[in-house]
Design a protein around this motif. Structure first.
Motif, PDB file in Angstrom:
ATOM      1  N   GLN A  98       0.826  -1.206   0.000  1.00 39.00           N
ATOM      2  CA  GLN A  98       0.000   0.000   0.000  1.00 39.00           C
ATOM      3  C   GLN A  98       0.865   1.263   0.000  1.00 39.00           C
ATOM      4  OE1 GLN A  98      -3.319   0.031  -0.408  1.00 39.00           O
ATOM      5  NE2 GLN A  98      -3.256   2.268  -0.482  1.00 39.00           N
ATOM      6  N   ARG A 101       1.932   1.865  -3.396  1.00 39.01           N
ATOM      7  CA  ARG A 101       0.834   2.377  -4.233  1.00 39.01           C
ATOM      8  C   ARG A 101       0.647   3.878  -4.072  1.00 39.01           C
ATOM      9  NH1 ARG A 101      -1.254   3.386  -8.135  1.00 39.01           N
ATOM     10  NH2 ARG A 101      -3.396   2.988  -8.792  1.00 39.01           N
ATOM     11  N   GLU A 102       1.039   4.398  -2.924  1.00 36.48           N
ATOM     12  CA  GLU A 102       0.942   5.844  -2.714  1.00 36.48           C
ATOM     13  C   GLU A 102       1.772   6.609  -3.739  1.00 36.48           C
ATOM     14  OE1 GLU A 102      -1.064   7.279  -0.659  1.00 36.48           O
ATOM     15  OE2 GLU A 102      -0.393   9.338  -1.020  1.00 36.48           O
ATOM     16  N   LEU A 128      -1.152  -6.060  -6.004  1.00 37.39           N
ATOM     17  CA  LEU A 128      -2.168  -5.281  -5.283  1.00 37.39           C
ATOM     18  C   LEU A 128      -3.308  -4.917  -6.234  1.00 37.39           C
ATOM     19  CD1 LEU A 128      -2.375  -4.185  -2.335  1.00 37.39           C
ATOM     20  CD2 LEU A 128      -1.557  -1.994  -3.224  1.00 37.39           C
ATOM     21  N   SER A 131      -6.595  -1.742  -6.198  1.00 38.85           N
ATOM     22  CA  SER A 131      -6.022  -1.045  -5.055  1.00 38.85           C
ATOM     23  C   SER A 131      -6.625   0.337  -4.842  1.00 38.85           C
ATOM     24  CB  SER A 131      -4.516  -0.902  -5.259  1.00 38.85           C
ATOM     25  OG  SER A 131      -4.270  -0.174  -6.447  1.00 38.85           O
ATOM     26  N   SER A 133      -5.790   4.108  -4.248  1.00 38.10           N
ATOM     27  CA  SER A 133      -4.646   4.968  -4.546  1.00 38.10           C
ATOM     28  C   SER A 133      -5.018   6.429  -4.308  1.00 38.10           C
ATOM     29  CB  SER A 133      -4.233   4.783  -6.002  1.00 38.10           C
ATOM     30  OG  SER A 133      -5.149   5.465  -6.839  1.00 38.10           O
TER      31      SER A 133
END
Ligand code: THU
Length: 138
Positions: A98, A101-102, A128, A131, A133
């Motif tokens: 995660q 993904r940022e 992921l 996801s 985002s």
């Protein structure tokens, strides 16, 4: 890519040697390649209170983000029993996925190290799917 996957995996292995893992005895190393070619290494750093422990991948990302980096190309990750050769593929935890993904698109590449200097390539989109985002904050 200016740095080869083999070189990035080698740097992740080197980073693994910096791990502070008195509780799990499991050391993880990461090497994060930025779009500008810079590389940030990270290791896991554990804590007696367990919760404050940080993974190798997030150590690498947070070092890079602190330095102003915002665009990333790939990360290599390796893990295994501290002081031993790695024996198998190491998949990053969900929290680290995660965090990736940022800052990364779904085509961000992961080189997951395994035994005998081998590695497997995956994309963040594979690890992921569906996801959440920054673009979903609307
Ligand atoms: N760990 C990482 O460094 N990265 C991950 O993606 C998963 C787990 C660390 C945390 C802890 O120090 C040890 O591995 C065992 O969970």
């Amino acid at each position: 890519m200016t740095t080869t996957p083999d070189e990035l995996v080698r740097l992740a292995k080197e980073a693994r040697g910096h791990a502070y893992v008195p509780y799990s005895g499991f050391s993880v190393g990461a090497a994060l390649l930025c779009r500008d070619g810079k590389i940030y290494q990270g290791c896991n750093i554990e804590n007696a209170a367990f919760g404050p422990t940080i993974c190798a991948e997030r150590t690498a990302f947070f070092k890079a983000v602190y330095d102003g980096e915002r665009e990333f190309e790939a990360i290599a990750v390796v893990g295994g029993r501290a002081g031993e050769e790695i024996t198998g593929l190491f998949p990053p935890c969900g929290v680290c996925r995660q965090v990736m993904r940022e800052f990364c698109d779904l085509d961000f590449k992961l080189y997951l190290g395994r035994e005998d200097n081998r590695w497997e390539e995956r994309t963040l989109g594979e690890l992921l799917p569906m996801s959440f985002s920054p673009a979903d904050m609307r």
